[in-house]
Scaffold this motif. Structure first.
Motif, short mmCIF file in Angstrom:
data_model
loop_
_atom_site.label_atom_id
_atom_site.label_comp_id
_atom_site.label_asym_id
_atom_site.label_seq_id
_atom_site.Cartn_x
_atom_site.Cartn_y
_atom_site.Cartn_z
N GLN A 1 0.82 -1.20 0.00
CA GLN A 1 0.00 0.00 0.00
C GLN A 1 0.86 1.26 0.00
O GLN A 1 0.54 2.25 -0.66
N ARG B 1 0.84 4.18 -2.83
CA ARG B 1 0.66 5.61 -2.54
C ARG B 1 1.82 6.44 -3.09
O ARG B 1 1.62 7.56 -3.57
N SER C 1 1.21 9.38 -5.72
CA SER C 1 1.66 10.73 -5.38
C SER C 1 2.56 11.29 -6.47
O SER C 1 2.41 12.44 -6.88
N GLU D 1 3.63 9.81 2.36
CA GLU D 1 2.57 8.87 1.96
C GLU D 1 3.13 7.50 1.65
O GLU D 1 2.39 6.50 1.66
N TRP E 1 2.12 5.99 7.70
CA TRP E 1 1.12 6.95 7.24
C TRP E 1 -0.30 6.42 7.48
O TRP E 1 -0.57 5.23 7.31
N THR E 2 -1.20 7.32 7.88
CA THR E 2 -2.63 7.00 7.98
C THR E 2 -3.41 8.15 7.37
O THR E 2 -2.89 9.27 7.25
N PRO E 3 -4.68 7.94 7.01
CA PRO E 3 -5.49 9.04 6.47
C PRO E 3 -5.70 10.17 7.46
O PRO E 3 -6.13 11.26 7.07
N ASN E 4 -5.42 9.93 8.75
CA ASN E 4 -5.62 10.96 9.78
C ASN E 4 -4.37 11.78 10.06
O ASN E 4 -4.37 12.58 11.00
#
Length: 297
Positions: free
Chosen positions: A33, A37, A41, A278, A283-286
Motif C-alpha cells: 500500500q 501511494r 503521489s 505517503e 502513514w494513515t489518512p488521519n
C-alpha cells in the motif's frame, strides 16, 4: 538454485516493482500500500521513477529447523523525473528475508516505520528560560550540509537512539546551522545538549514540536500553514495517527518542481524524500503536519 541465488534474483526484481507496475509477491500488505501511494503521489505531481538502484549487504543469517533467516541492509535509490527536473531519492532499511531450502517465503522490516515512530510523548513545561540574549544568524546552508553529510551516518559527538533517532538528528542539523541552545541543565525546559545530557525537546519529537510553538529565545520558529511556504533548513513535524502524539521530525533540504519540500530524516534513514510521507507504512489518512520556518535570533 541455492538460497543465495534466489536472494540475488529477488533483489534484482525489486527494481521492477518501483520502475514498473509489478507487485512484489513478498512485500507485506502495508508495504504494498505504501508503494502504491508513492506511485500515485508521483503521478499527481507529474513525476515518475525512471530508474531504480537497489543494493544490499548481508548483516547476518541463521538457520533453525529448516528455516533460514537472512538479515540484510538494503539501499534504495530512485532517480525521479518531474517535468524537466531530476532528483535522486534514497532510503536505507534493515530487512529480513526468510527461506525454506532455496525458496523465499517472506521479506519484511523487523521493525517497520509504523512501530519505529511509536513512543510515549514527554511533557514540556512551556516556560523557556533563555541564556542567550544575543542575536545570531541561522545558516540554512550549514544546516542542510549537515543533513546531507549525516542522513545515513551518525556523528560520534552525539548519542544515537537505536529505535528513534529522528529528532536528535534534526536538532543536530539546526545546531550545525547556528541555532543556539538555551536553559542548560533542566531537561524539561529549553533546547540543549551538553556533556552527554540533553533536554527532552532535543531528542523527543512530541516535545520538540511543542518547544518550537512556544520558544521565545534561542532556537525559534514561525508556524506556517502550507508546506510550499517552507525553505531549505526549515522543519516539518508529523502526527501519523492524528491523535495529538507527535512522532517524527524532518528537515527540508530541497524543493521539487512544484515548489514542494523534499526532506532528509533518520530512524528510517531517508534523503530527498517527498515531505508528505505517503510512502511510509506509518502513514494513515488521519495524519497531521506542522510546518515550522526557522527564524533568526
Amino acid at each position: 538454485m541455492s538460497w543465495s541465488s534466489t536472494f540475488k534474483e529477488y533483489i534484482r526484481s525489486l527494481n521492477d516493482a518501483f520502475v514498473m507496475n509489478n507487485r512484489s509477491n513478498y512485500f507485506r500488505e502495508d508495504e504494498q500500500q505504501s508503494l502504491l501511494r508513492k506511485k500515485q503521489s508521483l503521478q499527481q505531481r507529474n513525476g515518475k521513477i525512471v530508474k531504480s538502484i537497489v543494493d544490499c549487504a548481508v548483516l547476518g543469517k541463521q538457520k533453525i529447523e529448516g528455516i533460514r533467516q537472512v538479515n540484510y541492509l538494503v539501499h534504495f535509490q530512485y532517480l525521479i523525473k518531474q517535468g524537466d527536473k531530476f532528483f535522486m531519492e534514497e532510503k536505507i532499511e534493515e530487512r529480513r528475508a526468510v527461506f525454506t531450502a532455496d525458496h523465499l517465503i517472506d521479506d519484511y522490516c523487523p521493525i517497520n516505520e509504523r512501530h519505529k515512530y511509536t513512543h510515549e510523548p514527554l511533557s514540556f513545561e512551556g516556560e523557556n528560560i533563555g541564556n542567550t540574549d544575543y542575536r545570531y544568524h541561522y545558516s540554512r546552508l550549514e544546516a542542510v550540509r549537515y543533513a546531507e553529510r549525516w542522513w545515513n551516518d551518525y556523528n560520534p559527538n552525539y548519542p544515537k537512539f537505536e529505535n528513534n533517532n529522528c529528532t536528535n538528528f534534526i536538532s543536530q542539523c539546526l545546531h550545525a546551522g547556528g541555532a543556539p541552545m538555551t536553559a542548560y541543565s533542566n531537561r524539561n525546559k529549553g533546547w540543549w545538549y551538553r556533556n552527554n545530557n540533553w533536554s527532552f525537546s532535543w531528542a523527543v519529537a512530541h516535545t520538540f514540536r511543542w518547544y518550537l510553538s512556544g520558544a521565545k529565545t534561542g532556537l525559534r520558529a514561525q508556524e506556517v500553514s502550507k508546506p510550499e511556504a517552507l525553505i531549505k533548513g526549515d522543519v516539518i513535524c508529523y502526527d501519523f495517527n492524528g491523535d495529538g502524539r507527535w512522532q517524527h521530525t524532518t528537515i527540508v533540504v530541497a524543493k521539487d518542481s512544484n515548489n514542494m519540500p523534499l526532506v532528509n530524516a533518520q530512524t528510517s534513514n531517508s534523503r530527498m524524500r517527498y515531505w508528505a510521507y505517503e510512502d511510509s507504512t506509518a502513514w494513515t489518512p488521519n495524519i497531521k503536519y506542522k510546518f515550522f520556518h526557522i527564524i533568526n535570533g
